[in-house]
Every structure is written in C-alpha cells, then in structure tokens.
Design a protein around this motif. Structure first.
Motif, PDB file in Angstrom:
ATOM      1  N   ALA A  72      -4.559   4.534  -4.501  1.00 12.07           N
ATOM      2  CA  ALA A  72      -5.578   5.584  -4.382  1.00 12.07           C
ATOM      3  C   ALA A  72      -5.364   6.421  -3.124  1.00 12.07           C
ATOM      4  O   ALA A  72      -5.440   7.659  -3.157  1.00 12.07           O
ATOM      5  CB  ALA A  72      -6.965   4.953  -4.364  1.00 12.07           C
ATOM      6  N   GLY A  73      -5.079   5.757  -2.009  1.00 10.99           N
ATOM      7  CA  GLY A  73      -4.854   6.492  -0.772  1.00 10.99           C
ATOM      8  C   GLY A  73      -3.626   7.377  -0.841  1.00 10.99           C
ATOM      9  O   GLY A  73      -3.624   8.501  -0.333  1.00 10.99           O
ATOM     10  N   GLY A  74      -2.567   6.872  -1.475  1.00 11.55           N
ATOM     11  CA  GLY A  74      -1.354   7.669  -1.612  1.00 11.55           C
ATOM     12  C   GLY A  74      -1.578   8.920  -2.438  1.00 11.55           C
ATOM     13  O   GLY A  74      -1.117  10.012  -2.089  1.00 11.55           O
ATOM     14  N   LEU A  79       6.127  13.779   1.361  1.00  8.29           N
ATOM     15  CA  LEU A  79       5.127  12.875   1.936  1.00  8.29           C
ATOM     16  C   LEU A  79       5.302  11.453   1.408  1.00  8.29           C
ATOM     17  O   LEU A  79       5.197  10.476   2.163  1.00  8.29           O
ATOM     18  CB  LEU A  79       3.727  13.382   1.619  1.00  8.29           C
ATOM     19  N   ALA A  80       5.561  11.333   0.102  1.00  9.62           N
ATOM     20  CA  ALA A  80       5.752  10.008  -0.483  1.00  9.62           C
ATOM     21  C   ALA A  80       7.000   9.328   0.071  1.00  9.62           C
ATOM     22  O   ALA A  80       6.985   8.124   0.375  1.00  9.62           O
ATOM     23  CB  ALA A  80       5.854  10.127  -2.005  1.00  9.62           C
ATOM     24  N   ILE A  81       8.078  10.082   0.225  1.00 11.90           N
ATOM     25  CA  ILE A  81       9.317   9.513   0.781  1.00 11.90           C
ATOM     26  C   ILE A  81       9.087   9.043   2.216  1.00 11.90           C
ATOM     27  O   ILE A  81       9.606   7.996   2.642  1.00 11.90           O
ATOM     28  CB  ILE A  81      10.455  10.548   0.709  1.00 11.90           C
ATOM     29  N   GLY A  82       8.302   9.803   2.973  1.00 15.47           N
ATOM     30  CA  GLY A  82       7.981   9.376   4.334  1.00 15.47           C
ATOM     31  C   GLY A  82       7.262   8.040   4.346  1.00 15.47           C
ATOM     32  O   GLY A  82       7.563   7.158   5.165  1.00 15.47           O
ATOM     33  N   GLY A  83       6.301   7.871   3.442  1.00 12.72           N
ATOM     34  CA  GLY A  83       5.602   6.593   3.356  1.00 12.72           C
ATOM     35  C   GLY A  83       6.529   5.451   2.972  1.00 12.72           C
ATOM     36  O   GLY A  83       6.430   4.344   3.509  1.00 12.72           O
ATOM     37  N   LEU A  84       7.446   5.707   2.051  1.00 18.05           N
ATOM     38  CA  LEU A  84       8.403   4.678   1.636  1.00 18.05           C
ATOM     39  C   LEU A  84       9.334   4.294   2.790  1.00 18.05           C
ATOM     40  O   LEU A  84       9.695   3.118   2.943  1.00 18.05           O
ATOM     41  CB  LEU A  84       9.223   5.185   0.457  1.00 18.05           C
ATOM     42  N   GLY A 125      10.111  -3.662  -6.388  1.00 15.57           N
ATOM     43  CA  GLY A 125       9.287  -3.592  -5.194  1.00 15.57           C
ATOM     44  C   GLY A 125       8.020  -4.409  -5.269  1.00 15.57           C
ATOM     45  O   GLY A 125       7.768  -5.276  -4.422  1.00 15.57           O
ATOM     46  N   LEU A 126       7.196  -4.175  -6.274  1.00 11.25           N
ATOM     47  CA  LEU A 126       5.893  -4.838  -6.337  1.00 11.25           C
ATOM     48  C   LEU A 126       6.018  -6.335  -6.600  1.00 11.25           C
ATOM     49  O   LEU A 126       5.261  -7.133  -6.039  1.00 11.25           O
ATOM     50  CB  LEU A 126       5.021  -4.184  -7.403  1.00 11.25           C
ATOM     51  N   VAL A 127       6.970  -6.731  -7.451  1.00  8.20           N
ATOM     52  CA  VAL A 127       7.136  -8.165  -7.713  1.00  8.20           C
ATOM     53  C   VAL A 127       7.624  -8.880  -6.457  1.00  8.20           C
ATOM     54  O   VAL A 127       7.135  -9.959  -6.097  1.00  8.20           O
ATOM     55  CB  VAL A 127       8.103  -8.384  -8.887  1.00  8.20           C
ATOM     56  N   MET A 174       0.826  -1.202   0.000  1.00  9.93           N
ATOM     57  CA  MET A 174       0.000   0.000   0.000  1.00  9.93           C
ATOM     58  C   MET A 174       0.866   1.261   0.000  1.00  9.93           C
ATOM     59  O   MET A 174       0.603   2.212  -0.755  1.00  9.93           O
ATOM     60  CB  MET A 174      -0.929   0.001   1.212  1.00  9.93           C
ATOM     61  N   LEU A 175       1.909   1.268   0.801  1.00 11.14           N
ATOM     62  CA  LEU A 175       2.766   2.454   0.887  1.00 11.14           C
ATOM     63  C   LEU A 175       3.558   2.668  -0.403  1.00 11.14           C
ATOM     64  O   LEU A 175       3.689   3.804  -0.885  1.00 11.14           O
ATOM     65  CB  LEU A 175       3.719   2.308   2.073  1.00 11.14           C
ATOM     66  N   LEU A 176       4.081   1.588  -0.978  1.00 13.59           N
ATOM     67  CA  LEU A 176       4.829   1.713  -2.227  1.00 13.59           C
ATOM     68  C   LEU A 176       3.911   2.120  -3.375  1.00 13.59           C
ATOM     69  O   LEU A 176       4.250   3.009  -4.168  1.00 13.59           O
ATOM     70  CB  LEU A 176       5.529   0.394  -2.546  1.00 13.59           C
ATOM     71  N   SER A 177       2.755   1.494  -3.477  1.00 14.44           N
ATOM     72  CA  SER A 177       1.824   1.828  -4.552  1.00 14.44           C
ATOM     73  C   SER A 177       1.369   3.283  -4.460  1.00 14.44           C
ATOM     74  O   SER A 177       1.162   3.949  -5.478  1.00 14.44           O
ATOM     75  CB  SER A 177       0.613   0.898  -4.517  1.00 14.44           C
TER      76      SER A 177
END
Length: 446
Positions: free
Chosen positions: A394-396, A421-426, A361-363, A261-264
């Motif tokens: 969607a949430g990201g 914000l995205a880097i924080g999630g990652l 990441g996703l794989v 979820m965080l990566l997506s």
C-alpha cells in the motif's frame, strides 16, 4: 475457510483491471484511484494482528462470523457506492473484515487438523487457494468489468460470502472466549499502526493533487510520524503488545520485514502500471487487458512451484536478491516500453520478471522472517511478515503511483517516474538484506 481465503485473495487483485472503468464512472483520475487499492491493504495489514488477538479473546468462531459479515457488508456497499468517497470507505471496511476474519479462519484450520501430514495437507490447500485467488483476480476482473460492469467485481462475492457464513455456523464448532483475566487486545496500538500508513498515503497522494495546499500534505506527514512514535511508545508499555519489543532484537527478521515492504511496494506498483498502460495509454478494454495479463498469472503459478525447490540449493538470501533484481528489471522494461509507446506484447518480459520477483523475493523473505521461531513467537513473526507485505504494498503504491502520476509535482512521464521510484526502493532493499547472514533452507521432500 478456503472459500473465504479465495474471496479475500481475489479482492486484492480484482480491482486492478477495473480501475479505469471506476475512474470514468465516478469522475476520478488515475492519481486518486490509488485509494481503491491502498485503502483495502492498509486496513487489512494494520488491523491484522489485532484480529488475531480478538480471536483469542472473543473466541475464533465468533470472530470469524463477525469478520466475514463485515467483509460481506463492505462488499455490498462497494458495489452500490454512489460516489468515490463511499467506495473508499467500503474498501477500508473490507480490509477490516479481512483482518478480523482471516486469523480466525487459519486458526480454525490449524486446530481442526492434528499436527502432521493432515495439517500440512490442509495448510497446503489453504495456501494454494490463496495463490489461485490472486492469479484469477486479474482474469475475473477483465471478464466481469467488460460484461457486467465494475460494480459486480464487488457484488459477485456477496452471495459466496453468505455461503461462508452459513457453513461456518453449521460446520465450525463454537469455542469459548478466553478468560477475562487475559490481557485485553492492544487496540490503541492497532489503531496507531493503521493510522500511520493511512496518513502517509494521504500525504503522498494529496501532494500531487492540483490545487491542494502543501501544508495539507505536510500536516498528514507529520501526523504519520506522530502515529509511528505513538505506536512505539504504546507497544513499550502495553501488557499485551501487538509486537513485543524483543521481536526487534532479531536484526535478521527486522531486515527481512523492511525488505518485504520495499519489494511489495514495487510489485503492487507494477500491477497498476500494467493496467494504466494497457487501458489508458493503449486504449485496450478491460477484457483485453485482463487477457493480456494472463501470462503474468501463469508465470506466478510456475514460480510458486519452482522456487521452493531452488531455495534449498541457493539459500534464502540469494533468492531474495534474485527477486529484487528481477523486479528492478521489470520496472526498467516498463519505463522503456512507456518511453517508446510500444505495444502490449513488449510488456511480456516485464510480466515474467515480476512473477520471478514475487516468487524468489517474497518466498525467500518469508523464510528469513520466520526463521528460528519457536512456539511462543511463530505466530507473531508470521503476522508481522504478512502485515509488512500488505502495508509495504500500500505504501509503495501511494508513493510510486501517487507521485509518478501527479502533474503538480513534475512534468515527466508518469510511468518513468513511478518506475524510477520503485527501482530506488528495490536498491535500498538489496542493501538492507545483503547485510543479513546467508540463510540455509532445507529442500522440500520429493
């Protein structure tokens, strides 16, 4: 079945390049345009597992026809939408059509081909078509928007969807619905699972809308929390839960899905940042923006070929960490390019890093999320992983872009805020997945 998969995959990415044109035509800014993206992915992810249950209860062929027909009707409505709210409703309906049709389509393929090389070949075609749809969505969006207008990114899929409907009627053998004694699908759970991210996205997006009371966002956020609590309660009591409580006992899977979820969320955000920077900041038209993003499409194809070969030697966890690092690097590049007002060519490293983030990441996360599954829980594990991918994306977008491009919340550069914000999630994702044991992956046969 693959044509349907292609059309649905294209619809995930085809709107990105067209967003500025949609906003200019319907009088909506980039902040609110996130609904065109998140509306589709939230309903698609939230109702996905309900779609699988409906296929078992009503019959796969009937469910396939209903979902495909809904997707076609919603695409037509989106193309003809007279206002932005109608377009958002159409996107919600498109996501619902996807959630109903796709599980039935995949189950049809699995049951049509016997286990072994024929089924593997069929599923490989299915996966390859999905990847091509995601990749071609960028290029198709630029060409269609520049020459036909943004409405045709939705209208052009209608005749092809009708072909799918006719072909399904002719070629897919009708199957019998399950016995009425079978437990009913968990409709309350599916609605709560969809309502939670929708309310959360509404809270994030409306928080930055000028003139909107803070109480509106707080009420939506409280509603999201209540929906999440209600989902847990319903699932614990349902005779046929969407996600059995025992699923959460496997902490490795839980960590993998949370990290997904965080990566997506960061990956989906990057697509919008590319689009907004190229078109809004640099003034490049939709065709030029689509062509500029072709290196990302090519790199995604290369990553899909390379990563499975490296998984065997690296292990899934190492690949995931590499993907998270690549995505964080991409966000850093985007922030610097925006701060310097650099040209489009300077975004190339970010595009290559995003492709690596998706590939590694996703794989890797998919291997961890479905690792150790049996015949009894493989479908649930796969469904949860796909739902986490869509709902996380969607949430990201709602949080990163919704807050980043909200002048009512801050006075900083929107690209910088969204990237941070995205880097924080990652970073959170890296901490979560680092606590999982290293996962060995069998290398694919040459």
């Amino acid at each position: 079945m693959s044509m349907l998969q292609f059309l649905i995959a294209v619809d995930v990415t085809v709107v990105n390049i067209a967003l500025p044109s949609i906003g200019a035509d319907l009088g909506v800014d980039g902040h609110s345009l996130t609904w065109v993206v998140v509306g589709y992915t939230i309903t698609g992810g939230g109702l996905l597992m309900l779609g699988g249950s409906l296929g078992d209860l009503l019959g796969r062929s009937r469910t396939l026809l209903v979902g495909t027909a809904l997707f076609a009707a919603a695409s037509l409505l989106a193309g003809l939408a007279p206002s932005f709210p109608v377009l958002v409703v159409a996107r919600l309906a498109q996501g619902a059509g996807e959630a109903i049709a796709l599980p039935a389509a995949m189950a049809t393929i699995v049951l049509m081909f016997p286990e072994g090389p024929r089924r593997s070949r069929a599923l490989s075609v299915w996966a390859a078509v999905a990847s091509c749809g995601l990749v071609l969505g960028f290029a198709l969006s630029g060409v269609i928007t520049a020459h036909l207008g943004w409405r045709w990114i939705f209208l052009i899929s209608v005749p092809f969807t009708l072909v799918v409907l006719v072909a399904a009627l002719v070629l897919v053998q009708a199957d019998r619905p399950a016995s009425r004694e079978r437990a009913r699908p968990d409709l309350p759970g599916a609605l709560l699972l969809t309502a939670c991210p929708l309310l959360f996205a509404y809270a994030a997006v409306e928080a930055g809308e000028p003139g909107t009371s803070a109480w509106v966002s707080l009420a939506a956020l409280a509603g999201a929390v209540l929906a999440a609590a209600g989902f847990v309660r319903v699932e614990s009591r349902s005779p046929a839960p969407l996600v059995p409580p025992a699923f959460f006992a496997d902490r490795a899977r839980v960590r993998a899905n949370l990290t997904t979820m965080l990566l997506s969320g960061s990956l989906s955000t990057s697509f919008l940042l590319f689009t907004f920077y190229l078109q809004d900041r640099l003034g490049i038209g939709p065709l030029g923006a689509g062509l500029t993003m072709l290196p990302l499409a090519v790199a995604l194809i290369a990553a899909s070929v390379l990563v499975p070969r490296l998984l065997g030697g690296w292990g899934a966890r190492t690949c995931v960490l590499a993907g998270l690092g690549a995505a964080a690097g991409a966000m850093t590049v985007i922030a610097f390019v925006a701060a310097l007002d650099a040209g489009a060519a300077w975004l190339l490293p970010a595009m290559l890093l995003i492709a690596a983030g998706m590939g590694f990441g996703l794989v890797g996360l998919q291997y961890i999320a479905v690792g150790g599954t049996t015949d009894e829980d493989a479908g649930i594990a796969s469904g949860v992983q796909r739902a986490a991918d869509q709902l996380g994306g969607a949430g990201g977008v709602a949080v990163h872009v919704g807050i980043g491009f909200s002048p009512a919340v801050h006075a900083g550069d929107p690209f910088l805020i969204a990237a941070v914000l995205a880097i924080g999630g990652l970073a959170v994702g890296a901490v979560v997945i680092s606590r999982s044991p290293a996962t060995e992956v069998q290398a694919p046969a040459e």
